[in-house]
Design a protein around this motif. Structure first.
Motif, mmCIF file in Angstrom:
data_model
loop_
_atom_site.group_PDB
_atom_site.id
_atom_site.type_symbol
_atom_site.label_atom_id
_atom_site.label_comp_id
_atom_site.label_asym_id
_atom_site.label_seq_id
_atom_site.Cartn_x
_atom_site.Cartn_y
_atom_site.Cartn_z
ATOM 1 N N GLN A 386 16.969 -14.785 2.480
ATOM 2 C CA GLN A 386 16.278 -13.533 2.788
ATOM 3 C C GLN A 386 15.535 -13.059 1.549
ATOM 4 O OE1 GLN A 386 18.000 -9.283 3.314
ATOM 5 N NE2 GLN A 386 17.940 -10.110 5.401
ATOM 6 N N ALA A 387 14.257 -12.778 1.730
ATOM 7 C CA ALA A 387 13.415 -12.245 0.658
ATOM 8 C C ALA A 387 12.937 -10.861 1.077
ATOM 9 C CB ALA A 387 12.228 -13.161 0.382
ATOM 10 N N ARG A 388 12.932 -9.918 0.128
ATOM 11 C CA ARG A 388 12.578 -8.534 0.420
ATOM 12 C C ARG A 388 11.563 -8.026 -0.597
ATOM 13 N NH1 ARG A 388 18.260 -8.731 0.887
ATOM 14 N NH2 ARG A 388 18.389 -8.112 -1.311
ATOM 15 N N SER A 389 10.794 -7.050 -0.160
ATOM 16 C CA SER A 389 9.875 -6.343 -1.041
ATOM 17 C C SER A 389 9.553 -5.001 -0.376
ATOM 18 C CB SER A 389 8.598 -7.152 -1.284
ATOM 19 O OG SER A 389 7.774 -6.501 -2.238
ATOM 20 N N SER A 390 8.788 -4.169 -1.068
ATOM 21 C CA SER A 390 8.487 -2.844 -0.532
ATOM 22 C C SER A 390 7.119 -2.394 -1.031
ATOM 23 C CB SER A 390 9.566 -1.824 -0.933
ATOM 24 O OG SER A 390 9.550 -1.612 -2.336
ATOM 25 N N TYR A 391 6.560 -1.431 -0.307
ATOM 26 C CA TYR A 391 5.262 -0.842 -0.647
ATOM 27 C C TYR A 391 5.389 0.676 -0.529
ATOM 28 C CZ TYR A 391 3.658 -5.596 0.286
ATOM 29 O OH TYR A 391 3.495 -6.953 0.275
ATOM 30 N N LEU A 392 5.049 1.375 -1.594
ATOM 31 C CA LEU A 392 4.981 2.831 -1.550
ATOM 32 C C LEU A 392 3.644 3.269 -0.952
ATOM 33 C CD1 LEU A 392 6.533 3.765 -5.014
ATOM 34 C CD2 LEU A 392 7.670 3.676 -2.794
ATOM 35 N N ALA A 393 3.512 4.577 -0.729
ATOM 36 C CA ALA A 393 2.284 5.087 -0.111
ATOM 37 C C ALA A 393 1.072 4.833 -1.001
ATOM 38 C CB ALA A 393 2.432 6.583 0.175
ATOM 39 N N GLU A 394 1.235 4.941 -2.322
ATOM 40 C CA GLU A 394 0.096 4.698 -3.210
ATOM 41 C C GLU A 394 -0.219 3.215 -3.357
ATOM 42 O OE1 GLU A 394 3.759 5.729 -5.760
ATOM 43 O OE2 GLU A 394 2.721 6.543 -4.005
ATOM 44 N N GLU A 395 0.631 2.346 -2.859
ATOM 45 C CA GLU A 395 0.376 0.907 -2.892
ATOM 46 C C GLU A 395 -0.262 0.391 -1.608
ATOM 47 O OE1 GLU A 395 4.116 -0.212 -5.869
ATOM 48 O OE2 GLU A 395 4.223 -0.678 -3.734
ATOM 49 N N VAL A 396 -0.608 1.283 -0.693
ATOM 50 C CA VAL A 396 -1.314 0.931 0.539
ATOM 51 C C VAL A 396 -2.775 1.301 0.338
ATOM 52 C CG1 VAL A 396 -1.474 1.277 3.017
ATOM 53 C CG2 VAL A 396 0.763 1.305 1.915
ATOM 54 N N LEU A 397 -3.660 0.319 0.339
ATOM 55 C CA LEU A 397 -5.080 0.517 0.080
ATOM 56 C C LEU A 397 -5.827 0.652 1.395
ATOM 57 C CD1 LEU A 397 -5.576 -2.164 -2.731
ATOM 58 C CD2 LEU A 397 -4.935 0.244 -2.969
ATOM 59 N N TRP A 398 -6.482 1.779 1.569
ATOM 60 C CA TRP A 398 -7.255 2.019 2.790
ATOM 61 C C TRP A 398 -8.656 1.432 2.619
ATOM 62 C CZ3 TRP A 398 -5.520 5.066 7.072
ATOM 63 C CH2 TRP A 398 -6.475 5.233 8.078
ATOM 64 N N GLY A 399 -9.109 0.701 3.628
ATOM 65 C CA GLY A 399 -10.442 0.126 3.579
ATOM 66 C C GLY A 399 -10.550 -1.104 2.717
ATOM 67 N N HIS A 400 -9.479 -1.882 2.606
ATOM 68 C CA HIS A 400 -9.491 -3.124 1.832
ATOM 69 C C HIS A 400 -9.092 -4.284 2.724
ATOM 70 C CE1 HIS A 400 -9.821 -1.848 -2.544
ATOM 71 N NE2 HIS A 400 -9.853 -0.701 -1.869
ATOM 72 N N ARG A 401 -9.412 -5.471 2.258
ATOM 73 C CA ARG A 401 -9.066 -6.703 2.958
ATOM 74 C C ARG A 401 -8.715 -7.767 1.927
ATOM 75 N NH1 ARG A 401 -13.617 -8.588 6.848
ATOM 76 N NH2 ARG A 401 -13.048 -6.598 7.818
ATOM 77 N N PHE A 402 -7.816 -8.669 2.289
ATOM 78 C CA PHE A 402 -7.385 -9.708 1.354
ATOM 79 C C PHE A 402 -8.463 -10.770 1.207
ATOM 80 C CE2 PHE A 402 -3.180 -8.073 2.575
ATOM 81 C CZ PHE A 402 -2.648 -7.878 1.314
ATOM 82 N N SER A 403 -8.611 -11.243 -0.026
ATOM 83 C CA SER A 403 -9.591 -12.284 -0.308
ATOM 84 C C SER A 403 -9.098 -13.619 0.222
ATOM 85 C CB SER A 403 -9.837 -12.389 -1.818
ATOM 86 O OG SER A 403 -10.271 -11.152 -2.347
ATOM 87 N N PRO A 404 -9.984 -14.452 0.740
ATOM 88 C CA PRO A 404 -9.573 -15.795 1.191
ATOM 89 C C PRO A 404 -9.149 -16.647 0.007
ATOM 90 C CG PRO A 404 -11.957 -15.544 1.304
ATOM 91 C CD PRO A 404 -11.411 -14.194 0.976
ATOM 92 N N MET A 405 -8.156 -17.487 0.227
ATOM 93 C CA MET A 405 -7.620 -18.314 -0.855
ATOM 94 C C MET A 405 -7.426 -19.767 -0.459
ATOM 95 S SD MET A 405 -3.720 -16.768 -0.801
ATOM 96 C CE MET A 405 -3.173 -17.951 -2.005
ATOM 97 N N MET A 406 -7.920 -20.178 0.683
ATOM 98 C CA MET A 406 -7.760 -21.551 1.135
ATOM 99 C C MET A 406 -9.135 -22.187 1.284
ATOM 100 S SD MET A 406 -5.828 -23.071 4.508
ATOM 101 C CE MET A 406 -4.253 -22.538 3.875
ATOM 102 N N SER A 407 -9.260 -23.403 0.793
ATOM 103 C CA SER A 407 -10.500 -24.158 0.887
ATOM 104 C C SER A 407 -10.186 -25.585 1.310
ATOM 105 C CB SER A 407 -11.254 -24.151 -0.455
ATOM 106 O OG SER A 407 -10.452 -24.739 -1.470
#
Length: 513
Positions: A386-407
């Motif tokens: 089991q792996a865990r992590s967390s995100y606070l409210a200031e760690e949630v970015l509104w209007g962003h998207r993850f960059s592609p990393m597979m080629s």
């Protein structure tokens, strides 16, 4: 009374400038509602033609000019004119609009600025739960499950217990062997060759301790051996052999389980540093990225997410750190992952979501924590990890998207983990998912009623054309078919051939003939 003054060009330009500065950018396809309503401030603007007040209404989305009566002349005691006061108020209003809510500091009781207190994490970024148990009076329960207690100890305590377990047993049985030799008088007949001791060559405590080690570890050097003239020593030898095997099994088992624990396997399961909110298929989605750094896979990987936020019930009960489930595809099976390459986990913000009424402005004021949990079986050992992590409210970015990393490389897919945490901005409405859904519903309703009104106009035109006198109908010959537009006969209703108004049908008499 509300009036518009298109004749004044200066007033129109100022109104457009105010509207562009107040309202955020919106897509052209949808008329989206704006974020949270402000304090309802009024901006007074002085013009050359007349004196008016521009009431900026965020709900209506336009600027309304209200005609007011001119103010009386300033008294002699005031040095500044009325026009200078209006200009000063306009400048102050522009400065307030330029300030963002995130940069403003909270004010204390006496108006002193204070920074926002950072939320204490419930789960750390590395997965460690930040909870400590205190005032536990039933500590005996730990001894009932001594094996799990030893496994849960840190490595320093585990090694100490491991060494002490063997040292204590060796010392304990060594003391008993020395006591037997002392009670039988073996120590008094060391030089007597006719005396048969219980254990040969035991002449003190050190030699008895060495014999205890040889017996429990089954080394058997052959110099110190037990004789057949000591029944007590024989029983003690059997007891030490049995207890020694139990100690070996227990301690070696604890160390093996502790070494093979899948906790360290979770170190190679990584989560993105930030979560993002953006549009996916015209719907707001909360997304984060997860990846596996090892080539050995996690079998049966399953993803879960929890929202940790304090709340108060309708009865007034305060529930600290209330846990709410965040759906990441349980209904559709998307929560079961094939974690061969990094994946972006998506939570669709719908009416059942806890973020349904949350806009971008409200997100900056919220205080919550999102805990993400990845579970699966390690392919190499078959143990559950089991792996865990967390995100606070200031760690949630509104209007962003993850960059592609597979080629695509020659014969394989190349994954660039250097872009694992990278995000980029995209066009995203700042309103909540509820407001976005209402705007889309209003657009669909507008299209529906516009199409329906056009369809209603077609039968009206057909009826008007049918009522016009037909000059050639009087000269029609007997036996020729007569065409009727926009009317349905009984024969057609029975046969089911007529589908729309304005269908063509022959005369009933000719059809019967």
């Amino acid at each position: 009374m509300i009036e518009h003054h298109p004749s004044t060009s200066c007033s129109t330009e100022q109104a457009m400038a105010l509207e562009n500065s107040v309202f955020p950018s919106r897509p052209d396809s949808l008329s989206l509602p704006v974020g949270e309503k402000g304090d309802g401030e009024e901006v007074e603007v002085a013009t050359e033609a007349h004196t008016g007040v521009f009431n900026v209404s965020e709900e209506l989305g336009h600027v309304v000019t209200t005609e007011t009566t001119p103010s009386p002349p300033a008294s002699a005691k005031v040095n500044r004119s009325f026009q200078s006061k209006l200009a000063e108020r306009e400048a102050n209003a522009n400065q307030r609009r330029k300030k963002t809510p995130g940069t403003e500091k909270e004010r204390g009781r006496f108006g002193w600025a204070r920074t926002r207190r950072k939320r204490q994490r419930y789960v750390e970024k590395n997965g460690r739960c930040n909870v400590q148990h205190g005032n536990m009076r039933e500590t005996y329960r730990y001894l009932t499950d001594i094996f799990t207690t030893l496994v849960d100890l840190n490595w320093r305590c585990s090694l100490f217990v491991f060494v002490m377990a063997y040292a204590v047993t060796w010392l304990f049985f060594g003391a008993i062997w020395y006591l037997i030799a002392y009670c039988r008088g073996d120590l008094d007949h060391l030089e007597d060759e006719t005396w048969t001791p219980c254990v040969n060559n035991v002449n003190g405590f050190i030699s008895a301790f060495l014999f205890s080690i040889e017996t429990e570890t089954t080394i058997g050097y052959g110099h110190r051996v037990i004789t057949d003239q000591c029944p007590v020593g024989t029983m003690l030898l059997l007891l030490q052999a049995i207890l020694g095997s139990m100690v070996n099994a227990f301690m070696v088992g604890c160390m093996f389980v502790k070494i093979s624990q899948p906790n360290k396997r979770a170190e190679t399961l990584v989560f993105s540093k930030h979560a993002v909110i953006s549009l996916r298929d015209d719907k707001l989605c909360l997304m984060f990225r997860v990846g596996d750094l090892r080539s050995s896979h996690i079998v049966g990987a399953n993803m879960r997410a929890k929202l940790i936020k304090s709340k108060q019930t309708q009865e007034g009960e305060f529930i600290p750190l209330d846990q709410t489930d965040i759906s990441v595809g349980f209904e559709t099976g998307d929560d079961r992952l094939f974690l061969v390459s990094p994946l972006v986990i998506s939570h669709e913000i719908d009416a059942r979501s806890a973020f349904w009424d949350m806009s971008q402005a409200q997100l900056e004021k919220e205080d919550f924590e999102i805990v993400v949990i990845l579970e699966g079986m390690v392919e190499a050992t078959g143990m559950t990890c089991q792996a865990r992590s967390s995100y606070l409210a200031e760690e949630v970015l509104w209007g962003h998207r993850f960059s592609p990393m597979m080629s695509l490389a020659e014969g394989f897919f190349d994954v660039d983990y250097g872009a694992f945490h990278h995000t980029f901005e995209v066009d995203t409405p700042s309103c909540s998912a509820r407001e976005l859904s209402l705007a889309a519903a209003r657009l669909d309703a507008h299209l529906y009623w516009s199409i329906s009104s056009r369809l209603d106009e077609e039968p009206t035109l057909a009826n008007q054309a049918a009522k016009q006198p037909d000059s050639g109908s009087a000269n029609s010959k007997a036996g020729e078919p007569t065409f009727i537009v926009g009317e349905m006969t009984d024969i057609q209703e029975q046969s089911g051939l007529a589908e729309l108004n304005g269908s063509v049908a022959t005369d009933q008499s000719e059809s019967e003939a």
